[in-house]
Design a protein around this motif. Structure first.
Motif, PDB file in Angstrom:
ATOM      1  N   THR A  35       0.780   2.531  10.845  1.00  0.00           N
ATOM      2  CA  THR A  35       1.907   2.243  11.726  1.00  0.00           C
ATOM      3  C   THR A  35       2.269   0.766  11.726  1.00  0.00           C
ATOM      4  O   THR A  35       3.131   0.359  12.505  1.00  0.00           O
ATOM      5  CB  THR A  35       1.576   2.683  13.164  1.00  0.00           C
ATOM      6  N   SER A  36       1.638  -0.032  10.885  1.00  0.00           N
ATOM      7  CA  SER A  36       1.907  -1.468  10.862  1.00  0.00           C
ATOM      8  C   SER A  36       3.210  -1.759  10.123  1.00  0.00           C
ATOM      9  O   SER A  36       3.585  -1.052   9.188  1.00  0.00           O
ATOM     10  CB  SER A  36       0.751  -2.214  10.190  1.00  0.00           C
ATOM     11  N   VAL A  37       3.888  -2.805  10.571  1.00  0.00           N
ATOM     12  CA  VAL A  37       5.131  -3.241   9.934  1.00  0.00           C
ATOM     13  C   VAL A  37       5.050  -4.750   9.720  1.00  0.00           C
ATOM     14  O   VAL A  37       4.363  -5.455  10.459  1.00  0.00           O
ATOM     15  CB  VAL A  37       6.358  -2.893  10.803  1.00  0.00           C
ATOM     16  N   PRO A  38       5.744  -5.274   8.707  1.00  0.00           N
ATOM     17  CA  PRO A  38       5.764  -6.724   8.490  1.00  0.00           C
ATOM     18  C   PRO A  38       6.536  -7.429   9.594  1.00  0.00           C
ATOM     19  O   PRO A  38       7.634  -6.994   9.968  1.00  0.00           O
ATOM     20  CB  PRO A  38       6.433  -6.870   7.127  1.00  0.00           C
ATOM     21  N   ALA A  39       5.983  -8.515  10.110  1.00  0.00           N
ATOM     22  CA  ALA A  39       6.594  -9.208  11.245  1.00  0.00           C
ATOM     23  C   ALA A  39       7.560 -10.305  10.829  1.00  0.00           C
ATOM     24  O   ALA A  39       8.268 -10.845  11.681  1.00  0.00           O
ATOM     25  CB  ALA A  39       5.497  -9.802  12.135  1.00  0.00           C
ATOM     26  N   GLY A  61      -1.040  -3.194  -1.260  1.00  0.00           N
ATOM     27  CA  GLY A  61      -1.049  -4.489  -0.592  1.00  0.00           C
ATOM     28  C   GLY A  61      -2.362  -4.719   0.137  1.00  0.00           C
ATOM     29  O   GLY A  61      -3.039  -3.761   0.554  1.00  0.00           O
ATOM     30  N   PRO A  62      -2.778  -5.959   0.319  1.00  0.00           N
ATOM     31  CA  PRO A  62      -4.081  -6.246   0.932  1.00  0.00           C
ATOM     32  C   PRO A  62      -4.216  -5.717   2.354  1.00  0.00           C
ATOM     33  O   PRO A  62      -5.265  -5.172   2.716  1.00  0.00           O
ATOM     34  CB  PRO A  62      -4.158  -7.788   0.900  1.00  0.00           C
ATOM     35  N   PHE A  63      -3.180  -5.853   3.167  1.00  0.00           N
ATOM     36  CA  PHE A  63      -3.280  -5.367   4.541  1.00  0.00           C
ATOM     37  C   PHE A  63      -3.330  -3.850   4.580  1.00  0.00           C
ATOM     38  O   PHE A  63      -4.074  -3.261   5.373  1.00  0.00           O
ATOM     39  CB  PHE A  63      -2.101  -5.880   5.364  1.00  0.00           C
ATOM     40  N   ALA A  64      -2.540  -3.199   3.718  1.00  0.00           N
ATOM     41  CA  ALA A  64      -2.570  -1.740   3.649  1.00  0.00           C
ATOM     42  C   ALA A  64      -3.942  -1.243   3.195  1.00  0.00           C
ATOM     43  O   ALA A  64      -4.453  -0.238   3.701  1.00  0.00           O
ATOM     44  CB  ALA A  64      -1.476  -1.239   2.710  1.00  0.00           C
ATOM     45  N   LEU A  65      -4.563  -1.952   2.256  1.00  0.00           N
ATOM     46  CA  LEU A  65      -5.892  -1.560   1.794  1.00  0.00           C
ATOM     47  C   LEU A  65      -6.935  -1.700   2.900  1.00  0.00           C
ATOM     48  O   LEU A  65      -7.859  -0.879   3.012  1.00  0.00           O
ATOM     49  CB  LEU A  65      -6.295  -2.418   0.591  1.00  0.00           C
ATOM     50  N   ASP A  77       4.843 -10.728   2.849  1.00  0.00           N
ATOM     51  CA  ASP A  77       4.526  -9.947   4.042  1.00  0.00           C
ATOM     52  C   ASP A  77       4.932  -8.490   3.854  1.00  0.00           C
ATOM     53  O   ASP A  77       4.183  -7.576   4.221  1.00  0.00           O
ATOM     54  CB  ASP A  77       5.240 -10.558   5.245  1.00  0.00           C
ATOM     55  N   CYS A  78       6.102  -8.272   3.271  1.00  0.00           N
ATOM     56  CA  CYS A  78       6.543  -6.895   3.005  1.00  0.00           C
ATOM     57  C   CYS A  78       5.601  -6.201   2.030  1.00  0.00           C
ATOM     58  O   CYS A  78       5.224  -5.036   2.235  1.00  0.00           O
ATOM     59  CB  CYS A  78       7.959  -6.907   2.449  1.00  0.00           C
ATOM     60  N   PHE A  79       5.218  -6.910   0.965  1.00  0.00           N
ATOM     61  CA  PHE A  79       4.314  -6.321  -0.016  1.00  0.00           C
ATOM     62  C   PHE A  79       2.953  -6.022   0.594  1.00  0.00           C
ATOM     63  O   PHE A  79       2.374  -4.943   0.374  1.00  0.00           O
ATOM     64  CB  PHE A  79       4.162  -7.271  -1.200  1.00  0.00           C
ATOM     65  N   ALA A  80       2.420  -6.965   1.363  1.00  0.00           N
ATOM     66  CA  ALA A  80       1.058  -6.818   1.902  1.00  0.00           C
ATOM     67  C   ALA A  80       0.945  -5.663   2.880  1.00  0.00           C
ATOM     68  O   ALA A  80      -0.095  -4.994   2.944  1.00  0.00           O
ATOM     69  CB  ALA A  80       0.627  -8.125   2.577  1.00  0.00           C
TER      70      ALA A  80
END
Length: 222
Positions: free
Chosen positions: A185-189, A93-97, A84-87
């Motif tokens: 602005t997203s953070v790992p939950a 990371g996939p979510f950042a992309l 989750d931290c990496f993504a």
């Protein structure tokens, strides 16, 4: 009397078949409802129904996962927290992309609407992925398997406190990056909620075991 023997054999079998069929039909209808609520929630404004469907799906996935052996559960939760931290935080990371692609579409004047996903939308505007809900549910169900309300309650408090810390982190990150939208602005939950949930789980469990040992030494059987 042969027909009585036949009924004695047929009725339990028919009852079992009916129960299995009913459960399968119920699960099928819940799956259809969940998929419809998620894919068409914006068009039909069924946000609450969509959130309910996501919660049901998360619990359905978490229930079998919570029955894994002890080491498999903790190793899986640790791996998911790291992923989750990496993504989310790492630029590759996939979510950042995905967020970068959405921002690129906005700059280019293209449609920035992405495919609807399994996202739980809270009233405060904080979105939570269904995978995060599954992890929370696995940890909570695992604590309930200890058959101790104290352990389960402590784990729940840890998860909720960690989630609150995550929300505050998200707000601070949003305020800090308000001048640069490309940073996101997203953070790992998972990290904060998992860390506090696991800490209070093992702390309360160890406390209860110590209490039981003391009572046993004094001659009380628990």
């Amino acid at each position: 009397m042969h027909w009585l023997n036949f009924l004695a054999m047929f009725v339990p079998t028919a009852w079992l078949v009916w129960r299995i069929t009913s459960i399968m039909l119920l699960a099928y209808n819940i799956a259809i409802f969940t998929a419809y609520a998620i894919l068409y929630r914006e068009e039909h404004r069924i946000e609450k129904l969509s959130n309910c469907g996501i919660l049901v799906a998360a619990l359905a996935l978490a229930w079998p996962a919570s029955y894994l052996d002890e080491m498999s559960v903790w190793a899986s939760l640790l791996a998911l927290g790291c992923w989750d931290c990496f993504a989310v935080l790492i630029s590759v990371g996939p979510f950042a992309l995905i967020l970068h692609e959405q921002q690129r579409r906005i700059w280019m004047g293209e449609s920035s609407k992405l495919t609807p996903g399994l996202v739980y939308h809270s009233a405060s505007g904080y979105d939570l992925g269904s995978g995060d809900l599954v992890v929370y549910a696995v940890l909570l169900l695992r604590s309930l398997m200890r058959r101790s309300l104290a352990v389960a309650f402590a784990t729940l408090i840890g998860i909720l406190t960690g989630h609150g810390i995550t929300v505050l982190w998200s707000i601070r990150r949003r305020e800090g990056n308000s001048h640069d939208a490309s940073r996101g602005t997203s953070v790992p939950a998972l990290p904060a909620a998992l860390a506090l949930g696991l800490f209070l789980y093992f702390a309360s469990l160890q406390g209860i075991l110590s209490y039981v040992i003391i009572l046993t030494k004094k001659g009380y059987f628990v």
